[in-house]
Design a protein around this motif. Structure first.
Motif, PDB file in Angstrom:
ATOM      1  N   ASN A   1     111.795 -18.175  -8.407  1.00 20.16           N
ATOM      2  CA  ASN A   1     113.225 -19.070  -8.923  1.00 20.16           C
ATOM      3  C   ASN A   1     113.953 -18.413  -9.418  1.00 20.16           C
ATOM      4  OD1 ASN A   1     112.474 -20.906  -6.428  1.00 20.16           O
ATOM      5  ND2 ASN A   1     111.300 -22.599  -8.210  1.00 20.16           N
ATOM      6  N   GLY A   2     114.067 -18.416 -10.328  1.00 23.18           N
ATOM      7  CA  GLY A   2     114.670 -17.271 -11.621  1.00 23.18           C
ATOM      8  C   GLY A   2     114.909 -15.744 -10.689  1.00 23.18           C
ATOM      9  N   ARG A   3     113.841 -15.102 -10.287  1.00 22.73           N
ATOM     10  CA  ARG A   3     114.512 -13.639 -10.429  1.00 22.73           C
ATOM     11  C   ARG A   3     114.971 -13.931  -8.780  1.00 22.73           C
ATOM     12  NH1 ARG A   3     113.540  -9.709  -6.592  1.00 22.73           N
ATOM     13  NH2 ARG A   3     112.578  -7.482  -8.028  1.00 22.73           N
ATOM     14  N   ASN A   4     115.533 -14.978  -7.649  1.00 18.67           N
ATOM     15  CA  ASN A   4     116.017 -14.785  -6.918  1.00 18.67           C
ATOM     16  C   ASN A   4     117.564 -15.373  -7.304  1.00 18.67           C
ATOM     17  OD1 ASN A   4     114.078 -14.827  -4.671  1.00 18.67           O
ATOM     18  ND2 ASN A   4     114.029 -16.885  -4.705  1.00 18.67           N
ATOM     19  N   GLN A   5     117.270 -15.923  -8.753  1.00 18.17           N
ATOM     20  CA  GLN A   5     118.941 -16.400  -9.123  1.00 18.17           C
ATOM     21  C   GLN A   5     119.550 -15.307  -9.610  1.00 18.17           C
ATOM     22  OE1 GLN A   5     119.210 -18.278 -13.372  1.00 18.17           O
ATOM     23  NE2 GLN A   5     120.089 -20.239 -12.108  1.00 18.17           N
ATOM     24  N   GLN A   6     118.543 -14.219 -10.631  1.00 18.37           N
ATOM     25  CA  GLN A   6     119.622 -12.921 -11.786  1.00 18.37           C
ATOM     26  C   GLN A   6     118.914 -12.478 -10.813  1.00 18.37           C
ATOM     27  OE1 GLN A   6     120.278 -13.498 -14.655  1.00 18.37           O
ATOM     28  NE2 GLN A   6     120.106 -15.535 -14.005  1.00 18.37           N
ATOM     29  N   VAL A   7     118.289 -11.645  -9.572  1.00 20.46           N
ATOM     30  CA  VAL A   7     118.592 -10.555  -8.610  1.00 20.46           C
ATOM     31  C   VAL A   7     118.444 -10.323  -7.505  1.00 20.46           C
ATOM     32  CG1 VAL A   7     116.985  -8.648  -8.007  1.00 20.46           C
ATOM     33  CG2 VAL A   7     116.388 -10.159 -10.661  1.00 20.46           C
ATOM     34  N   ARG A   8     117.634 -11.474  -6.958  1.00 14.74           N
ATOM     35  CA  ARG A   8     117.764 -11.456  -5.485  1.00 14.74           C
ATOM     36  C   ARG A   8     119.491 -11.844  -4.572  1.00 14.74           C
ATOM     37  NH1 ARG A   8     112.893 -14.527  -0.361  1.00 14.74           N
ATOM     38  NH2 ARG A   8     114.607 -13.248   1.034  1.00 14.74           N
TER      39      ARG A   8
ATOM     40  N   PHE B   1     111.477 -16.437 -17.809  1.00 21.16           N
ATOM     41  CA  PHE B   1     110.407 -16.703 -16.585  1.00 21.16           C
ATOM     42  C   PHE B   1     109.313 -16.957 -16.870  1.00 21.16           C
ATOM     43  CE2 PHE B   1     115.068 -15.095 -14.909  1.00 21.16           C
ATOM     44  CZ  PHE B   1     115.450 -16.796 -14.579  1.00 21.16           C
ATOM     45  N   TYR B   2     109.165 -15.940 -16.875  1.00 15.25           N
ATOM     46  CA  TYR B   2     107.592 -16.376 -17.253  1.00 15.25           C
ATOM     47  C   TYR B   2     106.970 -16.828 -17.722  1.00 15.25           C
ATOM     48  CZ  TYR B   2     102.372 -15.030 -19.007  1.00 15.25           C
ATOM     49  OH  TYR B   2     101.473 -15.361 -19.560  1.00 15.25           O
ATOM     50  N   VAL B   3     107.124 -17.454 -18.987  1.00 14.48           N
ATOM     51  CA  VAL B   3     106.765 -18.388 -19.490  1.00 14.48           C
ATOM     52  C   VAL B   3     107.242 -19.656 -18.813  1.00 14.48           C
ATOM     53  CG1 VAL B   3     107.095 -19.400 -22.159  1.00 14.48           C
ATOM     54  CG2 VAL B   3     107.101 -17.409 -22.044  1.00 14.48           C
ATOM     55  N   VAL B   4     108.717 -20.224 -18.028  1.00 12.72           N
ATOM     56  CA  VAL B   4     108.872 -21.231 -17.658  1.00 12.72           C
ATOM     57  C   VAL B   4     107.845 -21.202 -16.678  1.00 12.72           C
ATOM     58  CG1 VAL B   4     110.400 -22.413 -15.530  1.00 12.72           C
ATOM     59  CG2 VAL B   4     110.687 -21.410 -18.091  1.00 12.72           C
ATOM     60  N   ASP B   5     106.856 -20.138 -16.218  1.00  7.66           N
ATOM     61  CA  ASP B   5     106.232 -20.425 -14.825  1.00  7.66           C
ATOM     62  C   ASP B   5     105.233 -20.936 -15.847  1.00  7.66           C
ATOM     63  OD1 ASP B   5     105.920 -19.419 -11.739  1.00  7.66           O
ATOM     64  OD2 ASP B   5     104.378 -19.751 -13.005  1.00  7.66           O
ATOM     65  N   LYS B   6     104.452 -20.228 -16.553  1.00  6.66           N
ATOM     66  CA  LYS B   6     103.153 -20.703 -17.013  1.00  6.66           C
ATOM     67  C   LYS B   6     103.148 -22.163 -17.751  1.00  6.66           C
ATOM     68  CE  LYS B   6      99.239 -18.486 -19.345  1.00  6.66           C
ATOM     69  NZ  LYS B   6      98.676 -17.976 -18.612  1.00  6.66           N
ATOM     70  N   LEU B   7     103.884 -22.294 -17.993  1.00  6.32           N
ATOM     71  CA  LEU B   7     104.152 -23.851 -18.850  1.00  6.32           C
ATOM     72  C   LEU B   7     104.764 -24.621 -17.493  1.00  6.32           C
ATOM     73  CD1 LEU B   7     106.121 -23.390 -22.693  1.00  6.32           C
ATOM     74  CD2 LEU B   7     103.212 -23.293 -21.617  1.00  6.32           C
TER      75      LEU B   7
ATOM     76  N   HIS C   1     113.296 -16.682 -23.879  1.00  6.82           N
ATOM     77  CA  HIS C   1     114.158 -15.413 -23.690  1.00  6.82           C
ATOM     78  C   HIS C   1     114.434 -15.483 -25.178  1.00  6.82           C
ATOM     79  CE1 HIS C   1     117.374 -12.832 -21.875  1.00  6.82           C
ATOM     80  NE2 HIS C   1     117.897 -13.107 -23.270  1.00  6.82           N
ATOM     81  N   GLU C   2     115.068 -16.144 -25.846  1.00  8.67           N
ATOM     82  CA  GLU C   2     115.907 -15.736 -27.232  1.00  8.67           C
ATOM     83  C   GLU C   2     114.527 -15.217 -28.323  1.00  8.67           C
ATOM     84  OE1 GLU C   2     118.698 -15.273 -27.826  1.00  8.67           O
ATOM     85  OE2 GLU C   2     119.569 -15.769 -25.519  1.00  8.67           O
TER      86      GLU C   2
END
Length: 230
Positions: free
Chosen positions: A139-146, A126-132, A89-90
């Protein structure tokens, strides 16, 4: 994660990236001052923070990551997906700054809204977390959005232009919408063209092919399908 992100943008010419990673705010203060560096609000007692909990921030070629309580058995954060996504992210913020130049904040015509700055960094982290294989993007999207209570009340996307308005999750959903529409490379052109056109509004249209006001309208129509209010 840092190596992966840095290598992903090898085609973008930029200064060498410096990343400071630590566990205490006193360390960050001593280390950055000794190098005549600072990141974040210059009025704060510590770089990037008030000295409480974690601290993450970035400037053009500088990232500071303070995982203040990673060794505490009672840590309120632990290593959840948000924390895992932070390095990517950073670092993505540094790419934004290189592409758009220094005038992405403030009142200039090149100001890029917080929903886009933070939402796109959220998306990429979150893309990179998933990629690696560290966790799952959803899971990240649920936390931040849904599951984010901030979005139960419908407020137009255009109003998420400050940190206090929580621009991260809704900006992530808007980023998904844009990338699905125009692709990632054209999405990055929003920052590039904001700089060359000396205007975010003009740069956005050149990169996306749509007026910003029309995009806002289309996004509001699509909110319910994104599970962020309707």
């Amino acid at each position: 994660m840092l190596d992966y992100v840095n290598g992903s943008f090898a085609n973008i010419q930029r200064e060498k990236l410096r990343v400071f990673l630590g566990t205490t705010h006193d360390w960050s203060l001593t280390t950055l001052r000794s190098l005549n560096l600072w990141v974040g609000d210059p009025r704060s007692p510590y770089p990037c923070s008030q000295g409480i909990n974690d601290a993450y921030c970035a400037e053009k070629n500088l990232v500071l990551l303070i995982y203040s309580d990673i060794y505490s058995p009672n840590s309120q954060y632990r290593w959840d997906i948000g924390r895992r996504s932070t390095p990517a992210h950073e670092v993505f913020h540094t790419i934004q700054f290189v592409l758009a130049g220094p005038n992405v904040g403030g009142e200039s015509s090149q100001h890029i809204p917080r929903w886009l700055m933070e939402g796109s960094a959220n998306y990429y982290g979150f893309y990179v977390v998933d990629k690696l294989g560290f966790d799952n993007y959803q899971n990240g999207r649920n936390q931040q959005v849904r599951n984010n209570p901030a979005y139960k009340t419908v407020v137009p996307l255009s109003q998420y232009n400050s940190f206090s308005s929580d621009p991260y999750g809704i900006g992530q959903a808007a980023t998904e919408y844009l990338i699905a529409s125009i692709g990632f490379e054209n999405f990055l052109n929003i920052w590039k063209f904001t700089r060359t056109e000396s205007s975010f509004v003009l740069g956005f249209k050149k990169a996306t092919g749509i007026d910003l006001t029309e995009f806002y309208s289309k996004f509001e129509e699509a909110r319910s399908s994104m599970q962020i209010g309707s």
